[in-house]
Write a protein that holds these residues in place. Structure first.
Motif, PDB file in Angstrom:
ATOM      1  N   LEU A  99       3.056  29.545  41.645  1.00 44.67           N
ATOM      2  CA  LEU A  99       2.123  28.393  41.226  1.00 44.67           C
ATOM      3  C   LEU A  99       1.553  27.724  42.239  1.00 44.67           C
ATOM      4  CD1 LEU A  99       2.146  28.619  38.333  1.00 44.67           C
ATOM      5  CD2 LEU A  99       4.093  26.951  38.083  1.00 44.67           C
ATOM      6  N   TYR A 117       4.062  35.411  39.924  1.00 41.71           N
ATOM      7  CA  TYR A 117       2.938  34.923  40.679  1.00 41.71           C
ATOM      8  C   TYR A 117       3.539  33.565  41.085  1.00 41.71           C
ATOM      9  CZ  TYR A 117       0.946  33.201  36.388  1.00 41.71           C
ATOM     10  OH  TYR A 117       1.089  32.349  35.151  1.00 41.71           O
ATOM     11  N   ASN A 146      -5.481  34.273  36.755  1.00 43.76           N
ATOM     12  CA  ASN A 146      -6.178  34.585  35.545  1.00 43.76           C
ATOM     13  C   ASN A 146      -7.049  35.856  35.585  1.00 43.76           C
ATOM     14  OD1 ASN A 146      -7.182  34.325  33.012  1.00 43.76           O
ATOM     15  ND2 ASN A 146      -9.033  33.552  33.418  1.00 43.76           N
ATOM     16  N   TYR A 176      17.590  37.868  35.048  1.00 45.83           N
ATOM     17  CA  TYR A 176      16.854  38.539  33.923  1.00 45.83           C
ATOM     18  C   TYR A 176      16.475  39.962  34.255  1.00 45.83           C
ATOM     19  CZ  TYR A 176      13.066  39.607  30.654  1.00 45.83           C
ATOM     20  OH  TYR A 176      12.379  40.316  29.599  1.00 45.83           O
ATOM     21  N   GLN A 221      -4.288  22.226  37.594  1.00 43.39           N
ATOM     22  CA  GLN A 221      -5.343  22.877  36.989  1.00 43.39           C
ATOM     23  C   GLN A 221      -5.211  24.392  36.522  1.00 43.39           C
ATOM     24  OE1 GLN A 221      -8.430  22.624  40.040  1.00 43.39           O
ATOM     25  NE2 GLN A 221      -7.031  22.506  41.436  1.00 43.39           N
ATOM     26  N   PRO A 222      -5.731  24.969  35.595  1.00 44.92           N
ATOM     27  CA  PRO A 222      -5.824  26.122  35.280  1.00 44.92           C
ATOM     28  C   PRO A 222      -5.899  27.306  36.231  1.00 44.92           C
ATOM     29  CG  PRO A 222      -7.576  25.354  33.961  1.00 44.92           C
ATOM     30  CD  PRO A 222      -7.000  24.274  35.097  1.00 44.92           C
ATOM     31  N   ASP A 223      -5.227  28.082  36.590  1.00 48.07           N
ATOM     32  CA  ASP A 223      -5.208  29.002  37.826  1.00 48.07           C
ATOM     33  C   ASP A 223      -5.942  29.997  37.929  1.00 48.07           C
ATOM     34  OD1 ASP A 223      -4.604  30.595  40.086  1.00 48.07           O
ATOM     35  OD2 ASP A 223      -2.351  29.946  40.147  1.00 48.07           O
ATOM     36  N   GLN A 266       4.432  40.539  30.638  1.00 49.54           N
ATOM     37  CA  GLN A 266       5.243  39.124  30.510  1.00 49.54           C
ATOM     38  C   GLN A 266       4.772  38.537  31.805  1.00 49.54           C
ATOM     39  OE1 GLN A 266       9.641  38.990  30.374  1.00 49.54           O
ATOM     40  NE2 GLN A 266       9.348  39.873  28.211  1.00 49.54           N
ATOM     41  N   VAL A 267       4.411  37.234  31.599  1.00 50.63           N
ATOM     42  CA  VAL A 267       3.966  36.316  32.834  1.00 50.63           C
ATOM     43  C   VAL A 267       5.143  35.483  33.329  1.00 50.63           C
ATOM     44  CG1 VAL A 267       1.500  36.547  32.236  1.00 50.63           C
ATOM     45  CG2 VAL A 267       2.835  34.840  30.952  1.00 50.63           C
ATOM     46  N   HIS A 268       5.136  35.818  34.593  1.00 49.37           N
ATOM     47  CA  HIS A 268       6.133  35.050  35.093  1.00 49.37           C
ATOM     48  C   HIS A 268       5.630  33.848  36.359  1.00 49.37           C
ATOM     49  CE1 HIS A 268       9.260  37.055  32.948  1.00 49.37           C
ATOM     50  NE2 HIS A 268       8.603  38.138  33.118  1.00 49.37           N
ATOM     51  N   PRO A 269       5.289  32.666  36.132  1.00 48.09           N
ATOM     52  CA  PRO A 269       4.805  31.841  37.202  1.00 48.09           C
ATOM     53  C   PRO A 269       6.157  31.348  37.719  1.00 48.09           C
ATOM     54  CG  PRO A 269       4.653  30.815  35.099  1.00 48.09           C
ATOM     55  CD  PRO A 269       5.141  32.305  34.854  1.00 48.09           C
ATOM     56  N   PHE A 270       6.165  31.061  39.214  1.00 46.28           N
ATOM     57  CA  PHE A 270       7.274  30.466  39.708  1.00 46.28           C
ATOM     58  C   PHE A 270       6.818  29.449  40.649  1.00 46.28           C
ATOM     59  CE2 PHE A 270       6.870  32.899  43.908  1.00 46.28           C
ATOM     60  CZ  PHE A 270       6.488  34.251  43.100  1.00 46.28           C
ATOM     61  N   PRO A 271       7.510  28.179  40.482  1.00 41.55           N
ATOM     62  CA  PRO A 271       6.979  27.133  41.196  1.00 41.55           C
ATOM     63  C   PRO A 271       7.254  27.273  42.705  1.00 41.55           C
ATOM     64  CG  PRO A 271       9.035  26.648  40.066  1.00 41.55           C
ATOM     65  CD  PRO A 271       8.482  28.167  39.599  1.00 41.55           C
ATOM     66  N   TYR A 293      14.874  34.393  36.937  1.00 40.69           N
ATOM     67  CA  TYR A 293      14.218  35.635  36.907  1.00 40.69           C
ATOM     68  C   TYR A 293      15.170  36.603  37.442  1.00 40.69           C
ATOM     69  CZ  TYR A 293       9.948  33.215  35.933  1.00 40.69           C
ATOM     70  OH  TYR A 293       8.818  32.477  35.296  1.00 40.69           O
ATOM     71  N   ARG A 294      16.048  36.293  38.310  1.00 43.99           N
ATOM     72  CA  ARG A 294      16.730  37.299  39.012  1.00 43.99           C
ATOM     73  C   ARG A 294      17.728  38.037  38.204  1.00 43.99           C
ATOM     74  NH1 ARG A 294      19.867  38.741  43.832  1.00 43.99           N
ATOM     75  NH2 ARG A 294      21.863  38.584  43.044  1.00 43.99           N
TER      76      ARG A 294
END
Lengths: 329, 329
Positions: A70, A68, A81, A119, A75-77, A99-104, A116-117
């Motif tokens: 970022l 997702y 969540n 991976y 602040q907490p998203d 597994q959680v994968h935030p991306f800026p 990520y790619r």
DNA sequence: TTGTAAGCGTTATCAT
DNA sequence: ATGATAACGCTTACAA
């Protein structure tokens, strides 16, 4: 205590490695007695099949990744969540790990994306859930396709019609607009952060005849920006009597500032938030909000993934927005 | 497009498999030119090292697991969410991926626990962050030790002194008690859910001379329970003039019910929450709360993990609670 | 600096 | 139903 491998373990208990393997893989062809014996001995001696060897030997991964953008910054998203919670409850007891994968967004995006790619292409994930909303999301879908990993996208992504759990922000905003008209409001305002053209447009549509009175304020997505928006509106558009905020946090900030200045909600200004995060009902006045049913969406997306993983086909799912009435409008 | 393995790839570009491997593992011993050539070709031909083979060959896993007890039931678990955010920001760009592992309390706990146990012992994780607070957390620490996986526990766990990022709920509650005494409150109440003996005790200590007036209400941990607590207090202990809630969601429910019944906060009843979740400031009145600095705690825990993974030793960390004053007390 | 080849610990195929 | 053994795709001595 050194770890046993299948060779050592099997020779200790006097069977072949193949038999041990069969005991742990529901492949049939094994005497139930032998099986039980092996399982028991494994517990006793502490034998655990090495997961990497396993995945190598018969290609698979029981890990699903939730990707997702970022957006919220510091602040907490809350948005993510709630989706995550839904995903988790669907995955629980399925044997699939999350597994959680935030991306800026912007700047560092490229680096993260490349990580990520690599991976994913190296076989790390067995499935992907991708939250739409940025250019990177689109890239990630390409990665999923390239790696031939089952995926589902949450939200609207142009060109992606097959594997989606989507909703229409525009439709939700329209609901809010219509409601304001119906309740006799005259001077609407929209408070948005980034990325919400559809919300704006939908709101405009719903507003109908009073749409030409719309004021738009674009700051950020955070609490403080909601408060700022109120102050600016108060100064430049004091006639404003109804507001749609692009998310609930903005709405909270707007309400706070309104109360401090002595304005009453919903009498002076009706406010509707977006997302219907669960804290919406905690606010005073309790926040009316366009519900995206995020928890449900997460749940659905994960269920879709589970189906794909089982080799079944899926049909795209669309979740209708709903306007939840509380006390702020 | 079939996936290339190292053998095929290396033979296509005319080097040995070993050289290809070296190109991707900062092991030195390789001509910088060759390296660049290989990386370039890999990009061109789409070669990606298989992660399972990699992990198998040289045992490792770059995945960290965040384990936490599922307390909140249905609603989004804001508490964990804030910790997770902290963990993620510390992990970002470290190359360590985060897996989330909620485990239910009671009933189904055993099954989930066994699943996780097997997973960890089979080498799936490279590190574990374990949130204390249930019997299962303790079991998970045992698993970590058994599997010789670096771990850090968040919160207080008896017997665990080495690898912790801890805080003292009792200390935080004491702060609240003292504050109530200092501001002249006379009839305190405590609203708690499960598992918070320490909070209760600390509060009692802080209350000092008025501690014998304390009323305790134990319902659940959710919004509705906070509201119920208010109603019951209003009926049975109308003299109550200050309240400590075991978490912010309870406090929100309490405040909501108080407002509906016409009580004013903080004049009639001062209320202090616990955790200082970020929505605390959105409430009206803005909620005063005992801050656990959850985001910071998550950040620290992840940093500790990073150190352990680098082979460095760590010293236990203790995070002091702080009373955040807003408008509800 | 580079290549050869022996593991790493499973699963799957083929005999028995 | 069980056993022997060849993959699976990489890393890492050891040799060159």
């Amino acid at each position: 205590m050194k770890k046993l491998n299948i060779k050592e373990f099997s020779s200790i208990i006097g069977v072949s490695t193949a038999t041990v393997s069969r005991a742990f893989n529901a492949s049939g062809r094994i005497n139930e007695k032998t099986r039980r014996y092996i399982i028991e001995k494994a517990g006793e001696l502490g034998y655990h099949a090495n997961i990497h060897a396993r995945n190598l030997s018969s290609p698979r991964s029981n890990i699903a990744g939730l990707f997702y953008p970022l957006l919220a910054g510091e602040q907490p998203d809350y948005f993510i969540n709630e989706i995550q919670q839904g995903v988790q409850s669907a995955l629980m007891d399925s044997g699939i790990l999350l597994q959680v994968h935030p991306f800026p967004a912007r700047a560092d995006a490229e680096l993260t994306l490349e990580t990520y790619r690599t991976y994913v292409l190296s076989g790390g994930l067995g499935a992907m859930i991708i939250v739409a909303g940025s250019a990177e999301s689109v890239e990630l879908v390409k990665v999923a396709r390239e790696a031939e990993v089952p995926y589902v996208v949450i939200g609207h992504m142009s060109g992606e019609t097959r594997y989606t759990v989507s909703f229409d922000n525009g439709q939700g905003a329209r609901l809010a607009g219509k409601f304001f008209v119906r309740t006799g409001r005259r001077f609407p305002a929209y408070i948005g952060g980034h990325l919400d053209k559809r919300k704006k447009l939908g709101f405009l549509e719903g507003l109908g005849e009073i749409s030409d009175k719309l004021t738009i304020h674009s700051g950020g997505d955070a609490f403080i920006h909601g408060a700022n928006a109120f102050r600016e509106l108060r100064a430049n558009r004091p006639e404003t009597d109804c507001v749609l905020c692009a998310n609930d946090v903005l709405a909270a900030g707007f309400i706070k500032a309104a109360q401090e200045s002595g304005a009453t909600i919903p009498e002076d200004i009706a406010v509707i938030g977006f997302d219907d995060l669960s804290f919406a009902r905690y606010l005073t006045p309790a926040l009316s909000s366009v519900s995206l049913k995020l928890n449900h969406i997460g749940l659905s997306a994960a269920r879709q993934i589970l189906k794909l993983l089982d080799g079944n086909d899926i049909t795209p799912e669309f979740v209708e927005c709903e306007l939840i009435f509380r006390d702020s409008a």
